[in-house]
Scaffold this active site. Sequence first.
Site, PDB file in Angstrom:
ATOM      1  N   HIS A  18      60.388 -61.919 -40.723  1.00 17.46           N
ATOM      2  CA  HIS A  18      61.149 -62.879 -41.544  1.00 17.46           C
ATOM      3  C   HIS A  18      60.753 -64.308 -41.169  1.00 17.46           C
ATOM      4  O   HIS A  18      60.581 -65.169 -42.027  1.00 17.46           O
ATOM      5  CB  HIS A  18      62.668 -62.740 -41.313  1.00 17.46           C
ATOM      6  CG  HIS A  18      63.264 -61.442 -41.774  1.00 17.46           C
ATOM      7  ND1 HIS A  18      64.098 -60.692 -40.979  1.00 17.46           N
ATOM      8  CD2 HIS A  18      63.171 -60.779 -42.951  1.00 17.46           C
ATOM      9  CE1 HIS A  18      64.496 -59.616 -41.647  1.00 17.46           C
ATOM     10  NE2 HIS A  18      63.948 -59.648 -42.856  1.00 17.46           N
ATOM     11  N   LYS A  42      77.593 -52.094 -46.337  1.00 15.18           N
ATOM     12  CA  LYS A  42      76.501 -51.733 -45.435  1.00 15.18           C
ATOM     13  C   LYS A  42      76.997 -51.778 -44.003  1.00 15.18           C
ATOM     14  O   LYS A  42      77.650 -52.746 -43.601  1.00 15.18           O
ATOM     15  CB  LYS A  42      75.373 -52.755 -45.598  1.00 15.18           C
ATOM     16  CG  LYS A  42      74.065 -52.157 -46.060  1.00 15.18           C
ATOM     17  CD  LYS A  42      73.017 -53.233 -46.169  1.00 15.18           C
ATOM     18  CE  LYS A  42      71.681 -52.650 -46.555  1.00 15.18           C
ATOM     19  NZ  LYS A  42      70.669 -53.692 -46.707  1.00 15.18           N
ATOM     20  N   ARG A  91      55.999 -56.138 -47.504  1.00  9.60           N
ATOM     21  CA  ARG A  91      55.204 -55.675 -46.364  1.00  9.60           C
ATOM     22  C   ARG A  91      54.207 -54.604 -46.754  1.00  9.60           C
ATOM     23  O   ARG A  91      53.042 -54.679 -46.432  1.00  9.60           O
ATOM     24  CB  ARG A  91      56.124 -55.098 -45.272  1.00  9.60           C
ATOM     25  CG  ARG A  91      56.964 -56.124 -44.558  1.00  9.60           C
ATOM     26  CD  ARG A  91      58.094 -55.471 -43.850  1.00  9.60           C
ATOM     27  NE  ARG A  91      58.860 -54.669 -44.797  1.00  9.60           N
ATOM     28  CZ  ARG A  91      59.925 -53.953 -44.517  1.00  9.60           C
ATOM     29  NH1 ARG A  91      60.344 -53.873 -43.288  1.00  9.60           N
ATOM     30  NH2 ARG A  91      60.574 -53.290 -45.446  1.00  9.60           N
ATOM     31  N   SER A 129      64.043 -54.471 -40.227  1.00 11.89           N
ATOM     32  CA  SER A 129      65.331 -54.605 -39.547  1.00 11.89           C
ATOM     33  C   SER A 129      65.925 -53.239 -39.228  1.00 11.89           C
ATOM     34  O   SER A 129      66.510 -53.041 -38.154  1.00 11.89           O
ATOM     35  CB  SER A 129      66.314 -55.388 -40.418  1.00 11.89           C
ATOM     36  OG  SER A 129      65.876 -56.694 -40.581  1.00 11.89           O
TER      37      SER A 129
HETATM   38  O1  PNS Z   1      67.265 -57.654 -46.759  1.00 10.32           O
HETATM   39  P1  PNS Z   1      67.669 -56.803 -47.918  1.00 10.32           P
HETATM   40  O2  PNS Z   1      68.802 -55.881 -47.508  1.00 10.32           O
HETATM   41  O3  PNS Z   1      66.517 -56.070 -48.526  1.00 10.32           O
HETATM   42  O4  PNS Z   1      68.240 -57.819 -49.033  1.00 10.32           O
HETATM   43  C1  PNS Z   1      68.724 -57.337 -50.255  1.00 10.32           C
HETATM   44  C2  PNS Z   1      69.535 -58.412 -50.998  1.00 10.32           C
HETATM   45  C3  PNS Z   1      70.668 -58.887 -50.125  1.00 10.32           C
HETATM   46  C4  PNS Z   1      68.626 -59.576 -51.323  1.00 10.32           C
HETATM   47  C5  PNS Z   1      70.082 -57.761 -52.300  1.00 10.32           C
HETATM   48  O5  PNS Z   1      70.780 -56.596 -51.990  1.00 10.32           O
HETATM   49  C6  PNS Z   1      70.994 -58.703 -53.078  1.00 10.32           C
HETATM   50  O6  PNS Z   1      70.516 -59.590 -53.760  1.00 10.32           O
HETATM   51  N1  PNS Z   1      72.320 -58.495 -52.956  1.00 10.32           N
HETATM   52  C7  PNS Z   1      73.298 -59.325 -53.626  1.00 10.32           C
HETATM   53  C8  PNS Z   1      73.993 -58.560 -54.763  1.00 10.32           C
HETATM   54  C9  PNS Z   1      73.136 -58.559 -55.998  1.00 10.32           C
HETATM   55  O7  PNS Z   1      72.873 -59.594 -56.593  1.00 10.32           O
HETATM   56  N2  PNS Z   1      72.708 -57.350 -56.379  1.00 10.32           N
HETATM   57  C10 PNS Z   1      71.852 -57.166 -57.515  1.00 10.32           C
HETATM   58  C11 PNS Z   1      70.397 -57.363 -57.148  1.00 10.32           C
HETATM   59  S1  PNS Z   1      69.384 -56.864 -58.468  1.00 10.32           S
END
Ligand code: PNS
Length: 161
Positions: A18, A42, A91, A129
């Site tokens: 990151h 989560k 990645r 992570s």
């Molecule tokens: O690090 P991650 O867990 O891959 O991040 C995922 C994240 C937090 C970017 C994604 O789950 C997100 O945007 N969550 C917010 C809720 C949302 O907008 N969901 C619809 C996404 S299409």
Amino acid sequence: MKRSVIYPGSFDPLTNGHINIIKRASSTFDEVIVSVAINSNKSSLMTVDQRVKAIKKVFAKNKKVKVDKFEGLLVQYAKSKKVNTILRGMRTVQDFEYEMQMATSNNKLNSKIETVFMVADAKFSHISSSLIKDIIKLGGNAKEFVPEPVEKELKKILKKG
Ligand code: PNS
């Protein structure tokens, strides 16, 4: 016009991968808003505030990096920040499908939102992570994968059990 980008994620924990993406983004954009998603569904290792604090420590000297948290839809958060660009790191090819679905859905929810991708440096492409979370929970040493403020915070968390 200031070119800002939101770099959203769980960051549980923030990894060296990151950090590499954030550093590279801060030389491409004028402002990088690293935003920790609040997701009560989560199971997490660090609280959102512990994650925010650790990320702030790592980037304390980089004026272009702002650290924030958000709850709810990412597109709504982006609108509230008046930022139309979302940054995600990629990645491996395994990341592609999920990222493509997210980028497409976000663009359908708000057509002004564009997602840009940065390919992870090969040095970090094996780091995730969830893998680090496993290593930590099973008593392994995560020093090689995370920055010092995160490592310290993780040690504290583990001591408390
Ligand atoms: O690090 P991650 O867990 O891959 O991040 C995922 C994240 C937090 C970017 C994604 O789950 C997100 O945007 N969550 C917010 C809720 C949302 O907008 N969901 C619809 C996404 S299409």
